[in-house]
Scaffold this motif. Structure first.
Motif, short mmCIF file in Angstrom:
data_model
loop_
_atom_site.label_atom_id
_atom_site.label_comp_id
_atom_site.label_asym_id
_atom_site.label_seq_id
_atom_site.Cartn_x
_atom_site.Cartn_y
_atom_site.Cartn_z
N THR A 191 4.00 12.01 -6.43
CA THR A 191 5.27 11.66 -7.08
C THR A 191 5.29 10.17 -7.41
O THR A 191 5.03 9.34 -6.54
CB THR A 191 6.46 12.00 -6.17
N PRO A 192 5.58 9.79 -8.65
CA PRO A 192 5.64 8.36 -9.00
C PRO A 192 6.68 7.63 -8.14
O PRO A 192 7.75 8.16 -7.89
CB PRO A 192 6.04 8.37 -10.47
N LEU A 193 6.34 6.43 -7.72
CA LEU A 193 7.25 5.64 -6.90
C LEU A 193 8.33 5.02 -7.78
O LEU A 193 8.01 4.29 -8.73
CB LEU A 193 6.49 4.55 -6.16
N LEU A 220 0.85 -1.19 0.00
CA LEU A 220 0.00 0.00 0.00
C LEU A 220 0.88 1.24 0.00
O LEU A 220 1.68 1.44 0.92
CB LEU A 220 -0.92 0.01 1.23
N ASP A 221 0.72 2.06 -1.01
CA ASP A 221 1.53 3.27 -1.17
C ASP A 221 0.65 4.50 -1.00
O ASP A 221 -0.31 4.70 -1.76
CB ASP A 221 2.17 3.26 -2.56
N ALA A 222 0.97 5.34 0.00
CA ALA A 222 0.26 6.60 0.24
C ALA A 222 -1.24 6.37 0.39
O ALA A 222 -2.06 7.14 -0.10
CB ALA A 222 0.54 7.58 -0.89
N ILE A 233 3.98 1.91 2.38
CA ILE A 233 4.90 2.95 1.94
C ILE A 233 4.34 4.30 2.37
O ILE A 233 3.23 4.67 1.96
CB ILE A 233 5.12 2.90 0.42
N ARG A 234 5.08 4.99 3.17
CA ARG A 234 4.63 6.24 3.78
C ARG A 234 5.33 7.43 3.12
O ARG A 234 6.55 7.53 3.14
CB ARG A 234 4.92 6.21 5.29
N ARG A 235 4.55 8.34 2.54
CA ARG A 235 5.10 9.56 1.96
C ARG A 235 5.28 10.58 3.09
O ARG A 235 4.29 11.08 3.64
CB ARG A 235 4.18 10.12 0.88
N THR A 236 6.52 10.89 3.41
CA THR A 236 6.76 11.75 4.59
C THR A 236 6.35 13.20 4.36
O THR A 236 6.18 13.94 5.33
CB THR A 236 8.25 11.71 4.97
N ARG A 237 6.18 13.61 3.10
CA ARG A 237 5.70 14.97 2.81
C ARG A 237 4.35 14.92 2.10
O ARG A 237 4.03 15.80 1.30
CB ARG A 237 6.74 15.73 1.97
N ASP A 238 3.55 13.92 2.46
CA ASP A 238 2.24 13.75 1.85
C ASP A 238 1.31 14.88 2.29
O ASP A 238 1.04 15.04 3.48
CB ASP A 238 1.64 12.39 2.26
N GLU A 239 0.82 15.64 1.33
CA GLU A 239 -0.02 16.79 1.63
C GLU A 239 -1.51 16.48 1.54
O GLU A 239 -2.35 17.35 1.82
CB GLU A 239 0.30 17.94 0.66
#
Length: 470
Positions: free
Chosen positions: A457-459, A296-298, A345-351
């Motif tokens: 952003t594409p992984l 699981l991404d974002a 998968i954790r996006r650390t700057r996920d807005e």
């Protein structure tokens, strides 16, 4: 228009107004007729178009791989594409008439009289919720289903589709789900390439404005995996609307297609989802627990907190009812039914996904799978690790608690060997606080992967891999 007959002239004369209506109608209708006639004449005289029609009709009559390859040379309306697989080939229509099963919110227990009064009192809220969900609500949640956006993206989608077919030998297929929706899919087979990754099929679940032509399907492709991408109902060539039931129906026929037509076993399948695609991904592993793993991404635990964040507080009861009744994307609840390997998968700057500094898919899963480890102290150290602003700070937190990876692995392996039980595990029950802290951080690092970027952003392929397994 209407004819006004003059009875005094033996009903044979048209009035002046009738003649005017006839003239206006002819003036408007004649150009349209001429355009259609010219288009038909042009197609009839075009040898390439006649050849395409001949190939398409032959493919519909005799749907062989050779005929399908010939039809792939043309780009035409997907509605005319012959069906490649239907749910009726492996399921009974009587069993699947109402669609696949979903987890439903638990109803509140009320007395008979109270229930009737409450139904009458909340009727306006039910009506408004229905109107919101079926008008702008689902379009806000799935903007990719809006025709105007698809029209603007059409050149990009055509280019992406051509790339998948020409460079990766992609196979476009039309699947028919149990609700009658047509699902547009693309399959890239890497099993003959000889690599280990090619033996694994990654089924991709796109975001709310994502299409397989330009979406997350490219990440596992670059990693050498066999990949099966599909578009949400109402996206691209797929028909229908992307409500949760239709989404799950689509995911079900995609998995059935992978098993019965493409020849993969459930243990060969990895589900990869980005953002809102986490709903169908978690439904898949809940419904097919033999699936190898899920990435699981974002993604998110539940849609409701995200919806409440962007709506006025005064709308809270209406938002809660609308989400739970019509858009109940309960990812975490579904994921808890799965016993297999998970990578978050954790996006650390996920807005977009983040509602607080530490809100992330996985909190609930940790608490349920390892309740004796994720006590107040375990939750505190994991939150501290999640709150790190850089990879260096993460390592500082990890080393600060002197986490011994070998010791943590041996403890978990010993527990698994002695009991071989399903989650939740009671490991950590008779352990010191320091031991539980180490295990909490160890598990967090194994289950979660931080990626320092924003939501869209594409992984990179380097960040995509199979989840950790003990």
């Amino acid at each position: 228009f209407f004819y006004n007959w003059d009875l005094d002239d033996d009903l044979t004369s048209l009035t002046w107004s009738s003649l005017m209506c006839f003239s206006i109608f002819s003036f408007l209708f004649l150009p349209f007729t001429l355009c259609i006639s010219c288009q038909g004449w042009g197609r009839w005289k075009n040898s390439e178009y006649l050849q395409f029609i001949s190939i398409l009709e032959e493919t519909k009559t005799n749907h062989t791989p050779a005929n399908k390859v010939r039809s792939l040379c043309y780009d035409f309306d997907f509605a005319s594409w012959p069906s490649d697989f239907s749910w009726t080939e492996v399921s009974s229509p009587k069993l699947s008439k109402g669609g696949v099963s979903l987890l439903k919110p638990e109803p509140r227990l009320r007395g008979a009289a109270d229930s009737v009064l409450n139904s009458v009192r909340t009727l306006p809220c039910h009506i408004i919720s229905f109107l919101i969900a079926h008008s702008f609500g689902r379009r806000m949640l799935y903007p990719g289903s809006v025709g105007l956006l698809q029209k603007a993206m059409r050149p990009m989608l055509q280019q992406g589709q051509a790339r998948l077919i020409e460079e990766f030998d992609g196979q476009r297929n039309k699947l028919v789900a149990c609700d009658g929706n047509n699902i547009d899919t693309m399959f890239v087979d890497r099993r003959r390439d000889g690599g280990q990754n090619g033996q694994t099929l990654v089924i991709c679940c796109e975001g709310n404005a994502g299409f397989y032509e330009v979406g997350c399907m490219n990440t596992p492709l670059e990693g050498g995996y066999s990949v099966l991408g599909w578009n949400h109902p109402g996206f691209g060539g797929s028909t229908g609307v992307p409500f949760p039931q239709n989404e799950a129906n689509a995911m079900d026929v995609v998995i059935q297609f992978a098993i019965h037509k493409l020849g993969f076993q459930l243990t060969d399948i990895v589900i990869y989802a980005w953002s809102i695609g986490g709903f169908t991904a978690t439904w898949a592993v809940m419904s097919y627990p033999e699936i190898q793993s899920i990435v699981l991404d974002a993604s998110f635990d539940d849609l409701l907190p995200l919806a409440l964040k962007v709506m006025p507080d005064s709308w809270r009861p209406l938002v809660q009812h609308t989400v739970r009744q019509y858009m109940n994307l309960n990812n975490a609840e579904q994921l808890l039914k799965y016993q297999g390997p998970v990578l978050l998968i954790r996006r650390t700057r996920d807005e977009i996904i983040t509602t607080t500094d530490t809100y992330i898919t996985g909190n609930v899963m940790f608490l349920v799978r390892y309740p004796k480890i994720m006590t107040d102290e375990g939750v505190r150290v994991v939150r501290q690790w999640l709150g790190a602003s850089s990879h260096l700070e993460e390592m500082s937190v990890y080393s600060g608690y002197e986490v011994d990876d070998d010791w943590c692995t041996s403890v978990l392996q010993s527990y698994q060997a002695d009991r071989d039980v399903l989650f939740p595990w009671s490991v950590g029950e008779d352990m010191t606080v320091e031991g539980r802290r180490q295990l909490a951080l160890f598990l967090a690092r194994k289950y979660m992967q931080n990626f320092d970027t924003t939501h869209c952003t594409p992984l990179p392929a380097t960040e995509f891999h199979s989840p950790w397994r003990l």
